[in-house]
Each structure stands twice: as C-alpha cells, then as structure tokens.
Design an enzyme around this catalytic site. Sequence first.
Site, PDB file in Angstrom:
ATOM      1  N   ARG A 172       0.826  -1.217   0.000  1.00  0.00           N
ATOM      2  CA  ARG A 172       0.000   0.000   0.000  1.00  0.00           C
ATOM      3  C   ARG A 172       0.859   1.266   0.000  1.00  0.00           C
ATOM      4  NH1 ARG A 172      -5.090  -1.682   3.886  1.00  0.00           N
ATOM      5  NH2 ARG A 172      -6.356  -2.474   2.179  1.00  0.00           N
ATOM      6  N   GLY A 177     -13.458  -3.138   0.955  1.00  0.00           N
ATOM      7  CA  GLY A 177     -14.811  -2.586   1.085  1.00  0.00           C
ATOM      8  C   GLY A 177     -15.138  -1.567   0.012  1.00  0.00           C
ATOM      9  N   GLY A 190      -8.963  -7.225  -0.286  1.00  0.00           N
ATOM     10  CA  GLY A 190      -9.348  -8.039   0.860  1.00  0.00           C
ATOM     11  C   GLY A 190      -8.550  -9.332   0.907  1.00  0.00           C
ATOM     12  N   LYS A 219     -19.263 -14.895   3.606  1.00  0.00           N
ATOM     13  CA  LYS A 219     -20.690 -14.636   3.835  1.00  0.00           C
ATOM     14  C   LYS A 219     -21.458 -14.187   2.606  1.00  0.00           C
ATOM     15  CE  LYS A 219     -20.183 -13.084   8.616  1.00  0.00           C
ATOM     16  NZ  LYS A 219     -20.270 -11.863   9.431  1.00  0.00           N
TER      17      LYS A 219
HETATM   18  P1  ADP Z   1     -12.571 -11.061   0.747  1.00  0.00           P
HETATM   19  O1  ADP Z   1     -11.868 -10.348   1.874  1.00  0.00           O
HETATM   20  O2  ADP Z   1     -11.641 -11.420  -0.367  1.00  0.00           O
HETATM   21  O3  ADP Z   1     -13.783 -10.315   0.287  1.00  0.00           O
HETATM   22  P2  ADP Z   1     -14.047 -12.685   2.627  1.00  0.00           P
HETATM   23  O4  ADP Z   1     -13.596 -11.809   3.740  1.00  0.00           O
HETATM   24  O5  ADP Z   1     -15.462 -12.633   2.219  1.00  0.00           O
HETATM   25  O6  ADP Z   1     -13.105 -12.464   1.347  1.00  0.00           O
HETATM   26  O7  ADP Z   1     -13.773 -14.206   3.016  1.00  0.00           O
HETATM   27  C1  ADP Z   1     -12.496 -14.667   3.367  1.00  0.00           C
HETATM   28  C2  ADP Z   1     -12.558 -15.688   4.456  1.00  0.00           C
HETATM   29  O8  ADP Z   1     -13.461 -16.734   4.127  1.00  0.00           O
HETATM   30  C3  ADP Z   1     -11.223 -16.340   4.675  1.00  0.00           C
HETATM   31  O9  ADP Z   1     -10.792 -16.049   5.984  1.00  0.00           O
HETATM   32  C4  ADP Z   1     -11.485 -17.837   4.493  1.00  0.00           C
HETATM   33  O10 ADP Z   1     -10.836 -18.622   5.467  1.00  0.00           O
HETATM   34  C5  ADP Z   1     -12.964 -17.926   4.673  1.00  0.00           C
HETATM   35  N1  ADP Z   1     -13.500 -19.096   3.967  1.00  0.00           N
HETATM   36  C6  ADP Z   1     -13.569 -19.297   2.642  1.00  0.00           C
HETATM   37  N2  ADP Z   1     -14.090 -20.493   2.359  1.00  0.00           N
HETATM   38  C7  ADP Z   1     -14.358 -21.087   3.543  1.00  0.00           C
HETATM   39  C8  ADP Z   1     -14.912 -22.326   3.914  1.00  0.00           C
HETATM   40  N3  ADP Z   1     -15.300 -23.217   3.004  1.00  0.00           N
HETATM   41  N4  ADP Z   1     -15.075 -22.591   5.240  1.00  0.00           N
HETATM   42  C9  ADP Z   1     -14.692 -21.684   6.151  1.00  0.00           C
HETATM   43  N5  ADP Z   1     -14.158 -20.498   5.870  1.00  0.00           N
HETATM   44  C10 ADP Z   1     -13.977 -20.201   4.572  1.00  0.00           C
HETATM   45 MG    MG Z   2     -12.218 -10.240   4.005  1.00  0.00          MG
END
Ligand code: ADP
Ligand code: MG
Length: 401
Positions: free
Chosen positions: A45, A381, A358, A205
């Site tokens: 960053r 975000g 992220g 989520k």
């Molecule tokens: P991003 O930051 O890229 O938007 P998220 O924050 O939505 O992604 O999700 C990332 C998290 O989701 C990671 O910490 C990962 O461990 C968790 N994750 C992904 N798939 C699974 C799974 N099948 N079971 C549990 N946790 C998961």
């Molecule tokens: Mg995340």
Amino acid sequence: MSTAPRAEFEKKTLRDLEVAEGTAVLVRVDFNVPLEDGEVADDSRIRAALPTIEDLRGRGARLVLCSHLGRPKGPDPATSLAPVSRRLGELIGQRVHQAPEVVGPEVRRGVARLDPGEVLVLENTRWEPGETKNDPELARALAEPVDLFVDDAFGAVHRAHATTVGVAELLPSAAGFLLEREVTTLRGIVEDPERPFVVVLGGAKVTDKIALIERFLDLADVLLVGGAMCFAFFRSQGHTTGDSLVEEAGVALAGEALRKAEESDCRLLLPEDLVLGSAFEADAELRELDGVDVPEGWMGLDVGPKTAARYAEEVAKAGTVFWNGPMGAFELEPFAAGTRAVAEAVAAAPGTTVVGGGDSGAALVRFGLADRVTHLSTGGGASLELLEGKALPGVEALDDR
Ligand code: ADP
Ligand code: MG
C-alpha cells in the site's frame, strides 16, 4: 493479462492541480498496512501511493501525509505510523518526518519547517475520535496549515470521515493517481467489459456479497461461486451441509439469487466437488467429496479439483475477469488448492483481470501472483461498494473538473 478499459473520471486529478514550489499539500493515503514486531510486514500500500507522492515532490510541494492504521480508539503507540514513515523514507531515499500527533502545535511547527520536496507524516488519524465522526473541528484543524488536499486513499473513500470528506470540503481538492486508477478501472469493467465477462465470487458470507451477486447477475455472462458462501446456496437447494460454515441469514438470499439467475442471461455455477476437513485446522483429517452433500462431522473447506478445473476453464475464456473472495479456507495450506488454482488461472488469463482486494488480494500476494493481473485493488470494502453501484463519499467530495 491485457490493459483495462477505463471509465471517465469527473473529478479533478493531480494533473489539474496547480502546485507551485513550496505549496503545502495534505495527502490522504491508505497506509493501513500490517505491522510485525514494529516493522511494516507488507509495504504494497505504501508503494501504491508512490506515484502521487513522487509527482508532488517533483513539483516542489511540501507534503503532509495522513492515514489511519488499524482500529485504535485513541492514541495507542502500537498503531503509530512511525514504522510506516521509516519504510517510506527508505522507498523515496530521503528522511521522512513523523509528527507526534494528528493535529495541534507540533504539526503546525512541523509543516512550517518543511522544505519543498520534504514529507511529514501525521499520526494515525483514528487517534482522533472526530475522524470517524467527520467532525468539522478536526477537519478545520487538518486544513489549517496546508493549501491543497489530494485524496489517494481508495481503501477509505467509502467512508465519510474527517480526512476523506471533511477536509475535501474545506480545501481545493483532487484525486491522486492511485484513486483515479482504482475508480476508472473498476468502473470500466462494469460499464464496458470485454465479453465474456466472468466473475468469480467466494469468501465467507452471502450477506456481505449479495448486492454484488445481484448486480453481476445483470452484468456478467458467467458467475462462479465458491468459498463458504456456497453452503448457503446448497442449503437452499436442500443439500446436507454437515458442519460447514452456513450463514443462516444468507440461505433465503441465496435461494432468491438462484431463482433470479434462472431468469437472467448470466450462468451461475456452483461447485460440483469439495475438499472436506474434520475441523477448521491445518492438521485436520481431510477427504475429497465427489458431490456436494457434506456428511455429519465434516465441513467443506475448499472446492474440489473438478470444480477448480471447471472454473479455471471459464476464466481462461474470459474477455474480462473480476475475482473477489477465496474459494476456501486458503489460510490453511491443505485447503488452499482451490483458491490457488483460481489465482493461477486469473494470472494466466489473456483477458483483463481485476482482483477485488481483501482476502483474495492477500491470497494473490501469498501465491506471488500480484503483478500478473491487470489490476489488484488496494480497497476491499471500497471496491465492493463501487461495483455495487454505491456512491463513494470520499470521491463525491472532491472538486469537479
Ligand atoms: P474477501 O476479503 O476477499 O472479500 P471474505 O472476507 O469474504 O473475502 O472471506 C475470506 C474468508 O473466508 C477467509 O478467511 C477464508 O478462510 C474464509 N473461507 C472461505 N471459504 C471457507 C470455507 N469453506 N469454510 C470456512 N471459511 C472459509
Ligand atoms: Mg475479508
């Protein structure tokens, strides 16, 4: 990888700004970097802000940089920007001054003493409770010792804070090069994507990503779903999910998205096989499942090899790829293969490839593939809110062209 189409940018940028020798410029940067043992653990960053910093130094500006780091509730030495200043000094090859506060007499003295081309870094903006409240007093104190404001902190523009919106309303303002590139690239892929437009969405989520899912069902040609998120989809289809992470609040939303997908021109794909673990641990017992009905006592922690290969194939054929959210619990090495396969496919894809920051960005960096994509967003975000079509207060507040 190819260059991305760029959307129009309606705001003033660094190029429109009149900077004379000695002009004092406050620059909001995103120096929210990970620290380890008092040192910067990942300086991407800081590097991302260098084009703006070097341009202003080259024009003889006196530079005042500000950023938040972590989520302190008040002054807290563990979240000081001092390690960031040291790293920045190494990168620009010149000592960077560190102020002991965000606003106040020491800052005023520090700014007054700056020579053209010199840099002063303010303390962590979250040390001031007025920052997140967009307190007008704090904004005035920030604006007082400087002449111009430049926002280069894409990762913070989705928040109306004193250092994003408040100060922009008080000073002549413009976007830095990073902010401009983030906004025009991300808008470009949704406004005018080279087709097929393939979107890979994963992560924890459904509720975090449902607005994106809905938007991409209208805009994309293919939507590939992975990560823990897919278990809300499977539950809504009546599959068993065992001990997998299922977000109850997401099940109805996922079902709704599946119905919408049937009526749309976008193909929504779900995993066809999984990697299961006996627990959320790196040394958990592991087994592959050809299918998606997870038995009791097991949790789905990654997409299986068939799914990974199928998704990689779609990515390879894409004119534009947008990827957000890991395919599994990639932090645990035994469950990283699906995310790695998608990351490698994105890196090798001939089309425009954009990754939404992220955890997906962190995965790309960990696999050493960060410089193999067209654009890796510095904002998690902020990138999601932009793609959802939401207004970004920190961008709106800047002067129009
Ligand atoms: P991003 O930051 O890229 O938007 P998220 O924050 O939505 O992604 O999700 C990332 C998290 O989701 C990671 O910490 C990962 O461990 C968790 N994750 C992904 N798939 C699974 C799974 N099948 N079971 C549990 N946790 C998961
Ligand atoms: Mg995340």
